[in-house]
Design an enzyme around this catalytic site. Structure first.
Site, PDB file in Angstrom:
ATOM      1  N   TRP A  30       0.846  -1.201   0.000  1.00 48.37           N
ATOM      2  CA  TRP A  30       0.000   0.000   0.000  1.00 48.37           C
ATOM      3  C   TRP A  30       0.872   1.237   0.000  1.00 48.37           C
ATOM      4  O   TRP A  30       1.908   1.277   0.668  1.00 48.37           O
ATOM      5  CB  TRP A  30      -0.905   0.025   1.234  1.00 48.37           C
ATOM      6  CG  TRP A  30      -2.141  -0.792   1.055  1.00 48.37           C
ATOM      7  CD1 TRP A  30      -2.347  -2.060   1.497  1.00 48.37           C
ATOM      8  CD2 TRP A  30      -3.341  -0.398   0.375  1.00 48.37           C
ATOM      9  NE1 TRP A  30      -3.602  -2.486   1.139  1.00 48.37           N
ATOM     10  CE2 TRP A  30      -4.230  -1.486   0.439  1.00 48.37           C
ATOM     11  CE3 TRP A  30      -3.731   0.754  -0.285  1.00 48.37           C
ATOM     12  CZ2 TRP A  30      -5.497  -1.431  -0.122  1.00 48.37           C
ATOM     13  CZ3 TRP A  30      -5.000   0.802  -0.845  1.00 48.37           C
ATOM     14  CH2 TRP A  30      -5.867  -0.285  -0.759  1.00 48.37           C
ATOM     15  N   GLU A  63      -0.238  -6.766   8.280  1.00 46.23           N
ATOM     16  CA  GLU A  63       0.514  -8.002   8.055  1.00 46.23           C
ATOM     17  C   GLU A  63       1.988  -7.895   8.453  1.00 46.23           C
ATOM     18  O   GLU A  63       2.690  -8.906   8.514  1.00 46.23           O
ATOM     19  CB  GLU A  63       0.411  -8.416   6.576  1.00 46.23           C
ATOM     20  CG  GLU A  63      -0.969  -8.882   6.169  1.00 46.23           C
ATOM     21  CD  GLU A  63      -1.973  -7.765   5.968  1.00 46.23           C
ATOM     22  OE1 GLU A  63      -3.166  -7.990   6.269  1.00 46.23           O
ATOM     23  OE2 GLU A  63      -1.592  -6.641   5.528  1.00 46.23           O
ATOM     24  N   CYS A  90       3.009   2.983   5.156  1.00 47.81           N
ATOM     25  CA  CYS A  90       2.409   4.313   5.200  1.00 47.81           C
ATOM     26  C   CYS A  90       0.902   4.143   5.238  1.00 47.81           C
ATOM     27  O   CYS A  90       0.313   3.589   4.306  1.00 47.81           O
ATOM     28  CB  CYS A  90       2.834   5.128   3.980  1.00 47.81           C
ATOM     29  SG  CYS A  90       2.086   6.765   3.931  1.00 47.81           S
ATOM     30  N   VAL A  91       0.304   4.602   6.315  1.00 46.85           N
ATOM     31  CA  VAL A  91      -1.146   4.542   6.476  1.00 46.85           C
ATOM     32  C   VAL A  91      -1.653   5.986   6.430  1.00 46.85           C
ATOM     33  O   VAL A  91      -1.268   6.811   7.249  1.00 46.85           O
ATOM     34  CB  VAL A  91      -1.537   3.864   7.801  1.00 46.85           C
ATOM     35  CG1 VAL A  91      -3.051   3.730   7.898  1.00 46.85           C
ATOM     36  CG2 VAL A  91      -0.866   2.507   7.943  1.00 46.85           C
ATOM     37  N   ASP A  95     -11.828   8.416   5.356  1.00 49.52           N
ATOM     38  CA  ASP A  95     -13.076   8.909   5.936  1.00 49.52           C
ATOM     39  C   ASP A  95     -13.708   7.960   6.948  1.00 49.52           C
ATOM     40  O   ASP A  95     -14.771   8.257   7.488  1.00 49.52           O
ATOM     41  CB  ASP A  95     -14.092   9.170   4.814  1.00 49.52           C
ATOM     42  CG  ASP A  95     -13.642  10.283   3.891  1.00 49.52           C
ATOM     43  OD1 ASP A  95     -12.946  11.204   4.361  1.00 49.52           O
ATOM     44  OD2 ASP A  95     -13.986  10.227   2.692  1.00 49.52           O
ATOM     45  N   THR A  96     -13.080   6.824   7.198  1.00 47.02           N
ATOM     46  CA  THR A  96     -13.663   5.838   8.104  1.00 47.02           C
ATOM     47  C   THR A  96     -12.708   5.575   9.260  1.00 47.02           C
ATOM     48  O   THR A  96     -11.533   5.944   9.211  1.00 47.02           O
ATOM     49  CB  THR A  96     -13.925   4.508   7.365  1.00 47.02           C
ATOM     50  OG1 THR A  96     -12.670   3.912   7.018  1.00 47.02           O
ATOM     51  CG2 THR A  96     -14.768   4.733   6.109  1.00 47.02           C
ATOM     52  N   HIS A  98     -11.222   3.015   9.889  1.00 43.13           N
ATOM     53  CA  HIS A  98     -10.252   1.993   9.488  1.00 43.13           C
ATOM     54  C   HIS A  98      -8.819   2.436   9.812  1.00 43.13           C
ATOM     55  O   HIS A  98      -7.995   1.633  10.256  1.00 43.13           O
ATOM     56  CB  HIS A  98     -10.400   1.711   7.984  1.00 43.13           C
ATOM     57  CG  HIS A  98      -9.508   0.644   7.473  1.00 43.13           C
ATOM     58  ND1 HIS A  98      -9.693  -0.687   7.770  1.00 43.13           N
ATOM     59  CD2 HIS A  98      -8.421   0.710   6.673  1.00 43.13           C
ATOM     60  CE1 HIS A  98      -8.748  -1.397   7.179  1.00 43.13           C
ATOM     61  NE2 HIS A  98      -7.962  -0.568   6.511  1.00 43.13           N
ATOM     62  N   PHE A 123       9.995   0.696  14.280  1.00 46.80           N
ATOM     63  CA  PHE A 123       8.724   1.168  13.748  1.00 46.80           C
ATOM     64  C   PHE A 123       9.000   2.234  12.690  1.00 46.80           C
ATOM     65  O   PHE A 123       9.330   3.377  13.010  1.00 46.80           O
ATOM     66  CB  PHE A 123       7.869   1.741  14.881  1.00 46.80           C
ATOM     67  CG  PHE A 123       6.457   2.049  14.482  1.00 46.80           C
ATOM     68  CD1 PHE A 123       5.495   1.057  14.487  1.00 46.80           C
ATOM     69  CD2 PHE A 123       6.087   3.329  14.101  1.00 46.80           C
ATOM     70  CE1 PHE A 123       4.178   1.330  14.133  1.00 46.80           C
ATOM     71  CE2 PHE A 123       4.779   3.621  13.747  1.00 46.80           C
ATOM     72  CZ  PHE A 123       3.825   2.615  13.759  1.00 46.80           C
ATOM     73  N   ARG A 137       7.902  13.605   5.062  1.00 48.51           N
ATOM     74  CA  ARG A 137       8.665  12.702   5.929  1.00 48.51           C
ATOM     75  C   ARG A 137       9.563  11.741   5.148  1.00 48.51           C
ATOM     76  O   ARG A 137      10.141  10.817   5.719  1.00 48.51           O
ATOM     77  CB  ARG A 137       7.684  11.936   6.827  1.00 48.51           C
ATOM     78  CG  ARG A 137       7.095  12.856   7.883  1.00 48.51           C
ATOM     79  CD  ARG A 137       5.764  12.384   8.431  1.00 48.51           C
ATOM     80  NE  ARG A 137       5.320  13.283   9.502  1.00 48.51           N
ATOM     81  CZ  ARG A 137       4.741  14.473   9.311  1.00 48.51           C
ATOM     82  NH1 ARG A 137       4.526  14.931   8.090  1.00 48.51           N
ATOM     83  NH2 ARG A 137       4.379  15.218  10.331  1.00 48.51           N
TER      84      ARG A 137
END
Length: 159
Positions: A30, A63, A90-91, A95-96, A98, A123, A137
């Protein structure tokens, strides 16, 4: 705010670095452009200090802990046993809720690995509100979090 100027992280005074140290980078698919840049930052540091590394790829941030634990279990008693792991991802908030679940899961997973394994898990997961914040970043105004993760790994291996 975490900026390169308010930390002595970049001062590597670990003395003699461990010869033949090996770090396993575990990265997500992702947000590949951001994560690839994090990986490149790690590799630059490792090349500078002649650290061996290998990259494993997983689908997403949740994962990461499983892949790290599985790699350790499969290699802990071999010459391929790593001296450290770096979880890279990277997250980006949507809008949720999640985002919160994923961030909490990966954070707790890395924490558990640090308490369970005899080698550190660093991390290196960006948890940001926007893609712009992520780009800041990976060489922008907030430094390079991939390079910082690699330096942290070196310091933890040699502490």
């Amino acid at each position: 705010m975490a900026t390169p100027g308010n930390s002595s992280l970049y001062n590597i005074d670990t003395g003699i670095l461990k010869e033949n140290a090996c770090v396993i980078l575990v990265k997500t698919e992702w947000n590949a452009a951001i994560v690839d840049a994090l990986e490149a930052g790690c590799k630059k540091i490792f090349d500078t200090y002649k650290i061996r590394y290998q990259t494993l790829v997983v689908p997403g941030a949740v994962e990461l802990p499983f892949a790290i634990k599985r790699h350790w279990e499969r290699n802990k008693e071999t010459a391929a046993a790593p001296d450290a792991f770096i979880a890279l991802g990277c997250v980006i908030k949507g809008d949720t809720p999640h985002f919160e679940y994923v961030c909490d899961s990966v954070t707790q997973g890395v924490l558990q690995l640090n308490l369970l394994l005899p080698v550190p898990t660093i991390f290196g997961v960006l948890t940001v509100n926007t893609e712009e914040q992520a780009r800041e970043r990976i060489g922008g105004i907030h430094g390079h979090k991939g390079a910082e993760a690699a330096i942290t790994a070196l310091k933890m291996i040699h502490s």
